[in-house]
Design a protein around this motif. Structure first.
Motif, PDB file in Angstrom:
ATOM      1  N   GLY A   1      65.417  23.536   1.394  1.00  0.00           N
ATOM      2  CA  GLY A   1      66.204  23.796   2.485  1.00  0.00           C
ATOM      3  C   GLY A   1      67.442  23.026   1.894  1.00  0.00           C
ATOM      4  N   SER A   2      68.443  22.978   3.043  1.00  0.00           N
ATOM      5  CA  SER A   2      69.794  22.378   2.905  1.00  0.00           C
ATOM      6  C   SER A   2      69.752  20.777   2.497  1.00  0.00           C
ATOM      7  N   CYS A   3      71.047  20.188   2.244  1.00  0.00           N
ATOM      8  CA  CYS A   3      71.052  19.105   1.774  1.00  0.00           C
ATOM      9  C   CYS A   3      70.410  18.079   2.577  1.00  0.00           C
ATOM     10  N   PHE A   4      70.320  18.265   3.888  1.00  0.00           N
ATOM     11  CA  PHE A   4      69.524  17.467   4.925  1.00  0.00           C
ATOM     12  C   PHE A   4      68.141  17.129   4.301  1.00  0.00           C
ATOM     13  N   ALA A   5      67.640  18.399   3.877  1.00  0.00           N
ATOM     14  CA  ALA A   5      66.116  18.327   3.341  1.00  0.00           C
ATOM     15  C   ALA A   5      65.889  17.427   2.387  1.00  0.00           C
ATOM     16  N   GLU A   6      67.175  17.215   1.412  1.00  0.00           N
ATOM     17  CA  GLU A   6      67.146  16.201   0.544  1.00  0.00           C
ATOM     18  C   GLU A   6      67.051  14.756   0.944  1.00  0.00           C
ATOM     19  N   ARG A   7      67.559  14.608   1.916  1.00  0.00           N
ATOM     20  CA  ARG A   7      67.888  12.968   2.457  1.00  0.00           C
ATOM     21  C   ARG A   7      66.698  12.809   3.125  1.00  0.00           C
ATOM     22  N   ILE A   8      66.074  13.610   4.043  1.00  0.00           N
ATOM     23  CA  ILE A   8      64.847  13.508   4.587  1.00  0.00           C
ATOM     24  C   ILE A   8      63.649  13.449   3.804  1.00  0.00           C
ATOM     25  N   GLY A   9      63.650  14.158   2.705  1.00  0.00           N
ATOM     26  CA  GLY A   9      62.607  14.335   1.594  1.00  0.00           C
ATOM     27  C   GLY A   9      62.604  13.187   0.887  1.00  0.00           C
ATOM     28  N   THR A  10      63.492  12.660   0.362  1.00  0.00           N
ATOM     29  CA  THR A  10      63.963  11.599  -0.405  1.00  0.00           C
ATOM     30  C   THR A  10      63.153  10.253   0.549  1.00  0.00           C
ATOM     31  N   ARG A  11      63.443  10.106   1.449  1.00  0.00           N
ATOM     32  CA  ARG A  11      62.981   9.054   2.512  1.00  0.00           C
ATOM     33  C   ARG A  11      61.556   9.053   2.384  1.00  0.00           C
ATOM     34  N   PHE A  12      60.692  10.313   2.463  1.00  0.00           N
ATOM     35  CA  PHE A  12      59.192  10.233   2.117  1.00  0.00           C
ATOM     36  C   PHE A  12      58.919  10.098   0.955  1.00  0.00           C
ATOM     37  N   PHE A  13      59.847  10.366  -0.018  1.00  0.00           N
ATOM     38  CA  PHE A  13      59.419  10.205  -1.613  1.00  0.00           C
ATOM     39  C   PHE A  13      59.345   8.430  -1.698  1.00  0.00           C
ATOM     40  N   GLU A  14      60.317   7.627  -1.087  1.00  0.00           N
ATOM     41  CA  GLU A  14      60.485   6.415  -1.286  1.00  0.00           C
ATOM     42  C   GLU A  14      59.290   5.682  -0.728  1.00  0.00           C
ATOM     43  N   GLU A  15      58.880   6.441   0.079  1.00  0.00           N
ATOM     44  CA  GLU A  15      57.501   5.732   0.968  1.00  0.00           C
ATOM     45  C   GLU A  15      56.255   6.227   0.218  1.00  0.00           C
ATOM     46  N   LYS A  16      56.209   6.524  -0.863  1.00  0.00           N
ATOM     47  CA  LYS A  16      55.230   7.015  -1.846  1.00  0.00           C
ATOM     48  C   LYS A  16      54.407   8.326  -1.229  1.00  0.00           C
ATOM     49  N   PHE A  17      55.226   9.106  -0.659  1.00  0.00           N
ATOM     50  CA  PHE A  17      54.505  10.362  -0.198  1.00  0.00           C
ATOM     51  C   PHE A  17      54.636  11.205  -1.588  1.00  0.00           C
ATOM     52  N   ARG A  18      53.918  12.109  -1.999  1.00  0.00           N
ATOM     53  CA  ARG A  18      54.349  12.976  -3.299  1.00  0.00           C
ATOM     54  C   ARG A  18      54.947  14.108  -3.075  1.00  0.00           C
ATOM     55  N   ALA A  19      56.217  13.715  -2.960  1.00  0.00           N
ATOM     56  CA  ALA A  19      57.242  14.744  -2.265  1.00  0.00           C
ATOM     57  C   ALA A  19      58.001  15.548  -3.469  1.00  0.00           C
ATOM     58  N   MET A  20      57.930  16.708  -3.505  1.00  0.00           N
ATOM     59  CA  MET A  20      58.939  17.320  -4.305  1.00  0.00           C
ATOM     60  C   MET A  20      60.192  18.003  -3.438  1.00  0.00           C
ATOM     61  N   VAL A  21      61.198  17.724  -3.892  1.00  0.00           N
ATOM     62  CA  VAL A  21      62.535  17.904  -2.837  1.00  0.00           C
ATOM     63  C   VAL A  21      63.455  18.838  -3.617  1.00  0.00           C
ATOM     64  N   ASN A  22      63.563  19.933  -3.030  1.00  0.00           N
ATOM     65  CA  ASN A  22      64.326  20.972  -3.613  1.00  0.00           C
ATOM     66  C   ASN A  22      64.317  21.192  -5.177  1.00  0.00           C
ATOM     67  N   PRO A  23      63.103  21.499  -5.729  1.00  0.00           N
ATOM     68  CA  PRO A  23      62.889  21.616  -6.905  1.00  0.00           C
ATOM     69  C   PRO A  23      64.005  22.506  -7.749  1.00  0.00           C
ATOM     70  N   PHE A  24      64.464  23.369  -7.229  1.00  0.00           N
ATOM     71  CA  PHE A  24      65.018  24.368  -7.572  1.00  0.00           C
ATOM     72  C   PHE A  24      66.736  24.340  -7.108  1.00  0.00           C
ATOM     73  N   GLY A  25      66.957  23.108  -6.727  1.00  0.00           N
ATOM     74  CA  GLY A  25      68.262  23.037  -6.110  1.00  0.00           C
ATOM     75  C   GLY A  25      68.232  23.211  -4.478  1.00  0.00           C
ATOM     76  N   VAL A  26      69.494  22.748  -3.918  1.00  0.00           N
ATOM     77  CA  VAL A  26      69.535  23.156  -2.523  1.00  0.00           C
ATOM     78  C   VAL A  26      69.607  24.774  -1.901  1.00  0.00           C
ATOM     79  N   MET A  27      68.796  24.866  -0.923  1.00  0.00           N
ATOM     80  CA  MET A  27      68.507  26.354  -0.607  1.00  0.00           C
ATOM     81  C   MET A  27      69.168  26.296   0.929  1.00  0.00           C
ATOM     82  N   TYR A  28      70.098  27.023   1.240  1.00  0.00           N
ATOM     83  CA  TYR A  28      70.950  26.951   2.422  1.00  0.00           C
ATOM     84  C   TYR A  28      70.080  28.072   3.671  1.00  0.00           C
TER      85      TYR A  28
END
Length: 272
Positions: free
Chosen positions: A26-53
């Protein structure tokens, strides 16, 4: 005396477990929240093909990610799309081609629901137990005008509500849009552009999200991971000092013990 409007956040009809395989798109907000999950060791893929609005582009990401996921999180930014004139197809990126090759239009509520439903069904075809999280980005789009941006958000909010009603047992709407616009109604929670939520706002949303979405086991894991994460982030004055080497050896032992407890955890430690 209260100085803010606190949003009531109901619990989701499911719980997220430690280290789940997740896809954020989704949007760049998805990247902010998704990155937070990634930092907490969830196996998170975050916008693998770029930001999607928009919902159509969100669908395109889900279609392209062939790996099954435990949780699909979709953050909707706008209902505006760019269509290639020659093919009539909605594109995710104009790839620096001339603007004359495309025209812009707005998706209706029904079209948004259609694209999002297809995304859910595609995720379920790969994993019948996939959980769905939907959010609407709180970021306003100055490019379109603020009133027009609010109209787009209204379409997305209605589409998200319809989607939840179609998949009530597996889909959940998390009110990030409402938290930022009601609870955090102050420019101190924004970046310098006065449009994007800052790190403090994202951290607050993360705190509000946990009771609604995370299982007790996931929250316990985060608490166990916290001292290891902080230790790994430590920047020493002298990396060759014996004291630091002893500190890192102890940290490594803690991390490996945690991985034994949670085998699904992906652990990437620095070289000794």
């Amino acid at each position: 005396m209260k100085f803010s409007t606190v949003i009531n956040i109901p619990k989701a009809p499911f719980e997220l477990q430690p280290c789940e395989q997740m896809l954020f798109t989704g949007s760049c907000f998805a990247e902010r929240i998704g990155t937070r999950f990634f930092e907490e060791k969830f196996r998170a893929m975050v916008n693998p093909f770029g930001v999607m609005y928009n919902p159509a582009s969100v669908l395109h990401t889900v279609e392209r990610v062939e790996r099954p996921v435990d949780t699909l999180a979709m953050t909707l930014g706008t209902n505006r799309v760019y269509v290639e004139k020659s093919s009539g197809e909605i594109v995710d990126n104009c790839q620096k081609r001339p603007q004359s090759l495309f025209y812009e239009r707005e998706l209706s509520i029904d079209e948004c629901v259609e694209f999002l439903s297809r995304a859910v069904e595609k995720a379920l075809s790969r994993n019948a137990n996939t959980k769905i999280i939907v959010t609407v980005s709180p970021i306003r789009y100055a490019k379109y005008g603020y009133h027009e941006s609010q109209l787009a958000k209204a379409v997305l909010l209605l589409a998200a509500d319809r989607l939840i009603s179609l998949f009530p047992k597996i889909a959940y709407y998390f009110p990030a849009y409402e938290i930022v616009n009601d609870e955090l109604r102050d420019y101190r929670f924004y970046e310098a552009d006065m449009l994007h939520p800052n790190a403090q706002a994202v951290e607050y949303i993360w705190e509000r999200l946990q009771p609604a979405l995370l299982s007790e086991k996931a929250r316990q894991f985060i608490q166990e991971w916290k001292p290891i994460k902080e230790a790994l982030a430590h920047k020493p004055f002298n990396p060759e000092a014996e004291q630091y080497k002893t500190f890192m050896a102890a940290t490594r032992n803690m991390a490996e013990a945690l991985q034994e407890k949670y085998p699904e955890m992906e652990l990437h430690l620095p070289e000794q």
